[in-house]
Enzyme design. Structure first.
Site, PDB file in Angstrom:
ATOM      1  N   HIS A  12       0.944  -1.257  -0.101  1.00 24.10           N
ATOM      2  CA  HIS A  12       0.219   0.144   0.456  1.00 24.10           C
ATOM      3  C   HIS A  12       1.048   1.256  -0.400  1.00 24.10           C
ATOM      4  CE1 HIS A  12       0.169  -1.170   4.238  1.00 24.10           C
ATOM      5  NE2 HIS A  12       0.934   0.104   4.094  1.00 24.10           N
ATOM      6  N   HIS A  59      -1.249   4.609   9.586  1.00 27.99           N
ATOM      7  CA  HIS A  59       0.128   5.280  10.242  1.00 27.99           C
ATOM      8  C   HIS A  59       0.143   6.648  10.372  1.00 27.99           C
ATOM      9  CE1 HIS A  59       0.317   2.659   6.131  1.00 27.99           C
ATOM     10  NE2 HIS A  59       1.018   2.599   6.394  1.00 27.99           N
ATOM     11  N   HIS A 193      10.491  -3.981   3.587  1.00 26.71           N
ATOM     12  CA  HIS A 193      10.912  -2.375   3.261  1.00 26.71           C
ATOM     13  C   HIS A 193      11.249  -1.994   4.554  1.00 26.71           C
ATOM     14  CE1 HIS A 193       6.655  -2.310   4.034  1.00 26.71           C
ATOM     15  NE2 HIS A 193       6.782  -0.794   4.098  1.00 26.71           N
ATOM     16  N   GLU A 240       4.607  -5.593   8.688  1.00 31.10           N
ATOM     17  CA  GLU A 240       2.877  -5.015   8.166  1.00 31.10           C
ATOM     18  C   GLU A 240       1.939  -6.731   7.191  1.00 31.10           C
ATOM     19  OE1 GLU A 240       3.007  -0.291   6.587  1.00 31.10           O
ATOM     20  OE2 GLU A 240       3.207  -2.322   5.360  1.00 31.10           O
TER      21      GLU A 240
END
Ligand code: DHB
Ligand code: FE
Length: 280
Positions: A12, A59, A193, A240
């Site tokens: 995302h 976030h 990431h 995530e």
């Protein structure tokens, strides 16, 4: 009765939303990324789902460090795109499904998962970027959405095992909703990431692809993976990925892979995307 027909998982990355919003999706950097979602857009328009339970993480847009729910379900009729610092994304309001959301809350809490009930919340790139990838840029989103926010930002996040079990509980909840609805469960975030510190920019293609293999064929064992392996192999934000296990837990033990895509780079991130159907 309502039924879960399929699962969708996708990264995302916020830069993907910015590329679309600013008309840059045909540029050489972005074109191969968006090409990976062409099949998906056609597939979803054929499937015509009524509702997606969309698993994502906030976030620090809707929740600050003041309150950090582990699992939170959005029960309102509408969710506005959040202002993440550059103004809200120019995307349609996200329409909810309060009846099904309340039913899921009732059922899942009675199955011993302590969901936080959210009656007002803005939704950030974690939710809106997957919508844009799957539906492009319509005037109105063609699906209703039940946001399921998972804390993967502030330690401790929930374990993969608990996420997988939550997916199973959501399946039981949807199966017991007395209205004909075609429901999908979406998992977002990942893949490898790391956005900060000396290891910023970490990408681990081999690990990501092995993780995808196991998500499809061996999710029970994959759900046992400890957080430390995500952090070590997939970077701090790679954790995530536990959210994809909620999607997988809501599907049959054996699924049909109708689409699989992996691409590097998108900003600082590897992008993974799978579509899995029930009923194989
Ligand atoms: C970035 C942010 C995310 O939430 C994510 O999942 C991937 C990348 C970013 O800021 O580049
Ligand atoms: Fe994220």
């Amino acid at each position: 009765m309502a039924r879960i027909t399929a699962g969708v998982a996708t990264s995302h990355v916020p830069a993907i939303g910015a590329a679309l919003d600013n008309g840059r999706s045909a540029e050489p950097y972005w074109k191969p990324l968006f090409a990976g979602y062409e099949f998906s857009k056609q597939w979803v328009s054929r499937q015509k789902p009524d509702v997606a339970v969309l698993v994502y993480n906030d976030h620090a847009s809707a929740f600050s460090l003041d309150i950090v729910p582990t699992f939170a379900i959005g029960c309102s009729a509408a969710f506005q795109p959040a202002d993440e610092g550059w103004g809200p994304r120019p995307v349609p309001v996200v329409e909810g499904h309060p009846e099904l959301a309340s039913h899921i809350a009732q059922s899942v809490i009675q199955q011993d998962f302590d969901l936080t009930i959210i009656n007002r919340m803005d939704v950030d790139h974690g939710l809106t970027v997957p919508m844009s990838l799957m539906f492009g840029q319509p005037e109105r989103w063609p699906i209703r959405v039940i946001p399921l926010a998972v804390n993967v930002v502030l330690f401790p996040p929930p374990s993969g095992r608990r996420c997988f079990e939550l997916g199973k509980a959501i399946r039981r909840a949807v199966d017991s909703f007395d209205e004909d609805l075609n429901v999908q469960v979406w998992g977002t975030g990942g893949m490898s990431h790391q956005l900060q510190g000396p290891r910023a920019g970490l990408i681990n293609k081999e690990w990501d692809n092995r993780w995808l293999d196991r998500l499809i064929d061996d999710p029970d064992a994959l759900a046992q993976m400890p957080h430390i392996e995500y952090l070590r192999e997939a970077g701090s934000e790679g954790v995530e990925l536990v959210m994809w296990l909620i999607m997988r837990g809501a599907l049959d033990a054996k699924v049909r892979t109708v689409h699989r895509f992996y691409h590097v780079p998108a900003s600082n991130t590897a992008v993974g995307h799978v579509i899995l159907e029930n009923g194989s």
